[in-house]
Design a protein around this motif. Structure first.
Motif, PDB file in Angstrom:
ATOM      1  N   SER A 469     -31.895  -5.651  39.806  1.00 59.98           N
ATOM      2  CA  SER A 469     -31.256  -4.858  40.841  1.00 59.98           C
ATOM      3  C   SER A 469     -29.747  -4.859  40.624  1.00 59.98           C
ATOM      4  O   SER A 469     -29.180  -5.773  40.017  1.00 59.98           O
ATOM      5  CB  SER A 469     -31.570  -5.405  42.239  1.00 59.98           C
ATOM      6  OG  SER A 469     -31.036  -6.711  42.395  1.00 59.98           O
ATOM      7  N   ASP A 471     -26.128  -3.692  42.965  1.00 62.77           N
ATOM      8  CA  ASP A 471     -25.564  -3.212  44.212  1.00 62.77           C
ATOM      9  C   ASP A 471     -24.055  -3.070  44.053  1.00 62.77           C
ATOM     10  O   ASP A 471     -23.381  -3.981  43.549  1.00 62.77           O
ATOM     11  CB  ASP A 471     -25.855  -4.188  45.360  1.00 62.77           C
ATOM     12  CG  ASP A 471     -27.335  -4.267  45.676  1.00 62.77           C
ATOM     13  OD1 ASP A 471     -27.824  -3.394  46.404  1.00 62.77           O
ATOM     14  OD2 ASP A 471     -27.994  -5.204  45.180  1.00 62.77           O
ATOM     15  N   ALA A 487     -22.525  -6.360  42.228  1.00 60.27           N
ATOM     16  CA  ALA A 487     -23.411  -7.511  42.075  1.00 60.27           C
ATOM     17  C   ALA A 487     -24.667  -7.093  41.335  1.00 60.27           C
ATOM     18  O   ALA A 487     -25.143  -5.958  41.456  1.00 60.27           O
ATOM     19  CB  ALA A 487     -23.769  -8.090  43.439  1.00 60.27           C
ATOM     20  N   GLY A 489     -28.682  -8.587  40.393  1.00 59.24           N
ATOM     21  CA  GLY A 489     -29.672  -9.542  40.855  1.00 59.24           C
ATOM     22  C   GLY A 489     -30.932  -9.500  40.030  1.00 59.24           C
ATOM     23  O   GLY A 489     -31.211  -8.527  39.306  1.00 59.24           O
ATOM     24  N   TYR A 490     -31.690 -10.593  40.126  1.00 59.51           N
ATOM     25  CA  TYR A 490     -32.973 -10.687  39.431  1.00 59.51           C
ATOM     26  C   TYR A 490     -33.940 -11.456  40.323  1.00 59.51           C
ATOM     27  O   TYR A 490     -33.599 -12.507  40.879  1.00 59.51           O
ATOM     28  CB  TYR A 490     -32.824 -11.410  38.094  1.00 59.51           C
ATOM     29  CG  TYR A 490     -34.100 -11.444  37.281  1.00 59.51           C
ATOM     30  CD1 TYR A 490     -34.493 -10.337  36.531  1.00 59.51           C
ATOM     31  CD2 TYR A 490     -34.922 -12.564  37.288  1.00 59.51           C
ATOM     32  CE1 TYR A 490     -35.659 -10.353  35.799  1.00 59.51           C
ATOM     33  CE2 TYR A 490     -36.104 -12.591  36.560  1.00 59.51           C
ATOM     34  CZ  TYR A 490     -36.462 -11.485  35.817  1.00 59.51           C
ATOM     35  OH  TYR A 490     -37.632 -11.492  35.089  1.00 59.51           O
ATOM     36  N   SER A 491     -35.142 -10.912  40.476  1.00 58.23           N
ATOM     37  CA  SER A 491     -36.178 -11.538  41.298  1.00 58.23           C
ATOM     38  C   SER A 491     -37.124 -12.332  40.418  1.00 58.23           C
ATOM     39  O   SER A 491     -37.654 -11.809  39.431  1.00 58.23           O
ATOM     40  CB  SER A 491     -36.957 -10.477  42.081  1.00 58.23           C
ATOM     41  OG  SER A 491     -36.111  -9.799  42.981  1.00 58.23           O
ATOM     42  N   TYR A 498     -34.944 -15.316  44.036  1.00 58.01           N
ATOM     43  CA  TYR A 498     -33.922 -14.299  43.827  1.00 58.01           C
ATOM     44  C   TYR A 498     -32.599 -14.964  43.469  1.00 58.01           C
ATOM     45  O   TYR A 498     -32.217 -15.980  44.057  1.00 58.01           O
ATOM     46  CB  TYR A 498     -33.742 -13.461  45.095  1.00 58.01           C
ATOM     47  CG  TYR A 498     -32.737 -12.342  44.966  1.00 58.01           C
ATOM     48  CD1 TYR A 498     -33.044 -11.198  44.226  1.00 58.01           C
ATOM     49  CD2 TYR A 498     -31.493 -12.427  45.570  1.00 58.01           C
ATOM     50  CE1 TYR A 498     -32.126 -10.162  44.107  1.00 58.01           C
ATOM     51  CE2 TYR A 498     -30.577 -11.389  45.462  1.00 58.01           C
ATOM     52  CZ  TYR A 498     -30.896 -10.264  44.720  1.00 58.01           C
ATOM     53  OH  TYR A 498     -29.997  -9.241  44.599  1.00 58.01           O
ATOM     54  N   GLN A 500     -28.463 -13.696  42.523  1.00 59.15           N
ATOM     55  CA  GLN A 500     -27.518 -12.588  42.467  1.00 59.15           C
ATOM     56  C   GLN A 500     -26.161 -13.102  42.004  1.00 59.15           C
ATOM     57  O   GLN A 500     -25.668 -14.127  42.488  1.00 59.15           O
ATOM     58  CB  GLN A 500     -27.374 -11.918  43.837  1.00 59.15           C
ATOM     59  CG  GLN A 500     -26.509 -10.660  43.824  1.00 59.15           C
ATOM     60  CD  GLN A 500     -26.370 -10.050  45.200  1.00 59.15           C
ATOM     61  OE1 GLN A 500     -25.952 -10.721  46.140  1.00 59.15           O
ATOM     62  NE2 GLN A 500     -26.718  -8.769  45.331  1.00 59.15           N
TER      63      GLN A 500
END
Length: 744
Positions: A469, A471, A487, A489-491, A498, A500
Motif C-alpha cells: 500500500s 498513502d 508512507a 505499507g505492507y500487510s 501491518y 508502515q
C-alpha cells in the motif's frame, strides 16, 4: 444408493418441505449428521433463524449445523434421497417481502433479577509527575418490572488530590411493545442531535426503536417490475447480493419492505426463463434518523439543571422536546424546542430570567442526494434574539460498476446572541465540503473547510495492490506551510499484521520527520499490539510509543509507554465485570455495556456445556451458568449433548431466552432419563401405580415408567409412598424393585 465422496461424507438429493431437490453433502460424525448451511437452498429456510442455530466444527465442515436442529429428517437409502421437514420457526414466509411487516405480535421479555458491576482501574506514571490513578465502578441493579437502577462511583488519586464522586444515577424502564423508554434521575436532554446535551435531574421519556429489533421503523423501498415469463430476480447493494427470488408465473411483481443496511447503489437484476436480462437501479443514502412512512419519534425531558460539578441547582429549571414524523419513506420532518428559567440565586444565572429555543428539522432523501437541514431561533426575557441553522448535503453510490464515490457539503451559522439552554452564548460560522472516489486499487479524497475565518484543506491519495500500500496526503491551514506526508505499507500474516514506513515535511522547510508504524494481533484477535517511532532530522529529536492490549471473555487490559523529548510516561488499564442473577451462579468476565443483559442457562446437571450467541460456557455444580447477551429480543441457548452424563437425553437442544438490557432471562432445558421397569414387593400384576405423577399399569415384568429422574422419584400405590433415589443409569433399561425399605 448414496454416493460416497470420502469417508464420513455422503452426497444425496435433499428435498426441503415441498421445494425442488438439491444435491448436498451430509457429514457423518459422532455428534450426528451435519450439513453446511450454505448447502441448504436459500429460499427454503428462514436465513435469520438459521444463523441463530449452534455451529459444530469438523475438519471437513468448519461451520456445520445438526440436521436434528432443523427439524424432522428421513432418508430413502435405496434412492439416495433425503426429506427434511423444517421446524415452524425455520419456515420462510411465502411472499416477496424482504423483511417482516411492521405489525408484529407482542413480545414477552423476561425481567429477572440481575446485579452487574463494571470495574475499571487506570494508572498513569510520568518521570516528573506524581503517579495518578483512577478507579471507576459502574453498577446496574434490576428491579424487575420497575426497570434498572444505574449508578456508580469514581475515585481519583493524583498527588495530594484525592477525590471521590458518585456517578449519575437514574432509573431506566422500557415499555417493550410501545417502543418507549423512560429515564428518571440524572439524565440528559436531546432536543437537537446536532447540538450539545445538557445534564438535568428529572425525567426523560423517548421513543426507543431498539426495544423491538424485529420491527424495523426505518424507511422501506418498494420495487415494481413486470415478469413476462418465469424469472429470477436478484437484488444487489454495492455489488453484494442481498436477495434472490424466483417468480414462477408471469405478471406484475412487487418487491416490498426492502430495508437496506447501508448507503450506496441498489441494482435489481431480472433474468427470465429465456435468459433475457433487465436492470433497474437506484441510489440511496441510509440515515438512522430517517423514519418510515407514518412512524413517529419523540423525546421529552424536564427537571432541574446540574452545575459543572454535577450537583443539582434547584434555582434553575429546564425542559426540552423533540418530535419527528415520517411523511414519506424518504422525507422526515421534525420540531424541537428547549427552555430554561433561572433565579438570581442560581450559580448559572447570567442576567436572564428565562430563555427558549425553538426550531424545525428536515431530512430528505432525493435522487440527487440526502438533504439535512435544521433551523432554530433563540429568545430571552431581555428581548435578545438570534438565529441558527445547519444545512448539509451528501450523496454516495457507484459510477458504472467500478467507481465508488461520496460527495458532500455542509454549512452552519449561529449569531453572537444565540444562547443555549445552559445559559452560554456562542457564535459559530463556517462551511465544509468533501469528495472521495475509489476504483479498483486506488482511492482519492479531498476536503476544504472554513470555521470562524480559519480555513483548512486536505488532499489524499491511496493505492493498494495485494499486500502493498501507498498513502500520500497534503494538509494545510490558513497561511501556514502545508504538511506533506508519504508512507508505504505492507500487510503480513501472523502476529505482525501491518508495517508502515514514511516521512512528512512542510513546504519550504528543511525539517523532515520520518516514522515507522507497526501493529499486529494473534489469531483469535484477543491480543493486539502496536508500536510507532518518529525521528526529526534537523533537531535529531525522537518520540514514540508502544502498547499492547488484551481483550478476552474474562477481562480487558492494556499497557502503553510513551517517549518524547527525553520524557517517559506510561499508562495501564484493567477492566472486568462481576454479575449476579437469581440463580446460584456468578458471571465474572469482560465488561458489559449498558445494552447487554445476562442469560441464565439451567442445564439441570453440573458440568454441561452450553452456548448463547456464539459464546460458550459450562454449568456449575448446581447446573446453572450465566453468559452475557446483547440487548432486547429473543435468542436461543444451545446445549452440548456430548457433555451430558451417559443415558441422559434432552428434550430440545435449543431453548429460547428473552432479555432486557441490565436484567436477566432464563433458558431452562428439560432432561429425560431413559425408561425403566418398576416392581413393588407384594403388588400383583394388573394394578395401577403412580410414578412421579403419571399412572402406569403393573405387569409380571413390572411397570414400564418413562418419566424417571436422576435423584428422588416418588411412587404411590394405595396411599403408600415409596422413594426411589437414582444416582445414575448404568443399564440401558434397568429394573428397580421396591420394598419396605423404600417406604416413606
Amino acid at each position: 444408493m448414496p454416493m460416497l465422496s470420502q469417508a464420513g461424507e455422503r452426497v444425496i438429493e435433499l428435498t426441503v418441505e415441498d421445494a425442488d431437490a438439491g444435491v448436498v453433502v451430509l457429514h457423518e460424525t459422532d455428534q450426528g449428521v451435519l450439513i453446511d448451511p450454505e448447502d441448504i437452498p436459500p429460499d427454503t429456510i428462514a436465513r435469520q433463524a438459521l444463523e441463530s442455530l449452534p455451529r459444530i466444527g469438523t475438519p471437513e465442515c468448519v461451520n456445520c449445523i445438526s440436521l436434528n436442529d432443523l427439524g424432522s429428517y428421513r432418508e430413502d437409502s435405496r434412492s439416495g434421497k433425503g426429506y427434511l421437514s423444517l421446524r415452524p420457526d425455520l419456515m420462510p414466509t411465502n411472499n416477496l417481502r424482504f423483511f417482516k411487516p411492521r405489525e408484529a405480535s407482542a413480545q414477552f421479555l423476561q425481567r429477572r433479577f440481575a446485579f452487574i458491576n463494571n470495574f475499571t482501574f487506570s494508572v498513569r506514571d510520568a518521570e516528573d509527575e506524581d503517579t495518578a490513578g483512577i478507579g471507576i465502578l459502574q453498577s446496574s441493579l434490576s428491579l424487575g418490572p420497575l426497570g434498572v437502577l444505574e449508578t456508580g462511583v469514581r475515585h481519583i488519586e493524583n498527588g495530594e488530590l484525592s477525590d471521590t464522586r458518585r456517578l449519575p444515577t437514574k432509573l431506566v424502564n422500557h415499555f417493550i411493545d410501545s417502543q418507549i423508554s423512560f429515564d428518571l434521575g440524572e439524565v440528559r436532554t436531546d432536543a437537537d442531535p446536532n447540538d450539545a446535551t445538557i445534564g438535568i435531574t428529572g425525567f426523560r421519556i423517548y421513543r426507543n426503536f431498539s426495544t423491538r429489533p424485529d420491527i424495523t421503523s426505518r424507511p422501506v423501498y418498494d420495487f415494481f417490475t413486470l415478469a413476462e415469463r418465469p424469472s429470477v430476480i436478484e437484488l444487489y447493494r454495492n455489488s453484494q447480493l442481498e436477495r434472490r427470488q424466483q417468480i414462477d408465473r408471469p405478471g406484475p411483481v412487487q418487491l416490498s419492505d426492502y430495508r437496506p443496511s447501508g448507503s450506496g447503489k441498489v441494482l435489481l437484476v431480472i433474468t427470465d426463463a429465456l435468459g433475457t436480462r433487465r436492470l433497474v437501479e437506484t441510489d440511496l443514502i441510509v440515515d438512522q434518523r430517517n423514519l418510515g412512512r407514518g412512524v413517529w419519534d419523540f423525546s421529552l425531558a424536564g427537571g432541574y439543571l446540574r452545575d459543572a460539578e454535577g450537583d443539582i441547582d434547584k434555582d434553575a429549571q429546564a425542559a426540552s422536546f423533540r418530535v419527528a414524523y415520517g411523511v414519506t419513506e424518504r422525507l422526515t420532518f421534525g420540531l424541537l424546542g428547549e427552555g430554561a428559567s433561572y433565579q438570581e440565586t442560581s450559580p448559572l444565572f447570567s442576567g436572564n430570567d428565562y430563555l427558549w429555543n425553538a426550531g424545525a428539522s428536515l431530512l430528505w432523501n432525493t435522487a440527487i442526494g440526502q438533504l439535512d437541514a435544521t433551523a432554530k431561533t433563540s429568545r430571552d426575557d431581555l428581548e435578545n434574539k438570534a438565529d441558527s441553522y445547519r444545512l448539509s448535503w451528501r450523496k454516495a453510490g457507484l459510477l458504472g460498476n467500478r467507481y465508488h464515490y461520496s460527495i458532500g457539503a455542509a454549512g452552519f451559522r449561529e449569531d453572537d446572541q444565540f444562547t443555549t439552554i445552559g445559559g452560554r452564548r456562542r457564535q459559530l460560522e463556517g462551511w465544509r465540503a468533501y469528495a472521495g472516489l475509489s476504483f479498483r486499487h486506488v482511492f482519492v479524497s479531498g476536503n476544504i473547510s472554513e470555521t470562524d475565518d480559519i480555513q483548512s484543506y486536505g488532499l489524499g491519495l491511496g493505492w493498494r495492490a495485494g499486500r502493498f500500500s501507498m498513502d500520500a496526503s497534503v494538509q494545510g491551514q490558513d497561511d501556514e506551510d502545508p504538511l506533506f506526508t508519504l508512507a508505504f505499507g505492507y500487510s503480513f500474516g501472523g502476529p505482525v499484521s501491518y508495517v508502515q514506513l514514511g516521512s512528512q515535511t512542510r513546504e519550504y522547510s528543511d525539517k523532515y520527520e520520518s516514522f515507522l508504524v507497526a501493529r499486529g494481533r494473534n489469531k483469535t484477535n484477543s491480543l493486539n499490539w502496536r508500536a510507532e517511532a518518529f525521528h526529526e532530522d534537523q533537531t535529531h529529536s525522537n518520540r514514540g510509543s508502544a502498547g499492547v492490549g488484551w481483550a478476552s471473555d474474562h477481562f480487558n487490559a492494556a499497557y502503553e509507554a510513551r517517549y518524547q523529548n527525553e520524557r517517559y510516561e506510561q499508562f495501564a488499564d484493567l477492566g472486568f465485570a462481576l454479575g449476579f442473577a437469581n440463580a446460584p451462579a456468578l458471571y465474572a468476565g469482560r465488561q458489559l455495556t449498558s445494552n447487554e443483559a445476562l442469560a441464565i442457562v439451567d442445564t439441570q446437571l453440573p458440568h454441561v456445556g452450553f452456548s448463547v450467541e456464539g459464546r460458550s460456557s459450562q454449568s456449575n455444580r448446581y447446573g446453572k451458568g450465566i453468559l452475557p447477551v446483547t440487548g432486547f429480543g429473543r435468542r436461543f441457548a444451545s446445549i452440548d449433548t456430548s457433555t451430558l452424563p451417559e443415558n441422559n437425553l434432552v428434550q430440545r437442544t435449543l431453548e429460547e431466552v428473552s432479555t432486557v438490557p441490565g436484567q436477566a432471562g432464563l433458558a431452562k432445558f428439560t432432561l429425560n432419563s431413559p425408561a425403566a421397569f418398576i416392581m413393588i414387593d407384594g403388588v400383583p400384576a394388573g394394578e395401577i401405580i403412580n410414578v412421579n405423577g403419571s399412572d402406569y399399569r403393573l405387569y409380571n415384568f413390572g411397570a414400564f415408567a418413562e418419566n424417571l429422574l436422576l435423584g428422588e422419584n416418588r411412587i404411590r400405590y394405595e396411599g403408600q409412598v415409596y422413594i426411589l433415589n437414582i444416582d445414575s443409569f448404568d443399564d440401558s433399561l434397568p429394573t428397580y424393585t421396591l420394598g419396605r425399605g423404600n417406604k416413606q
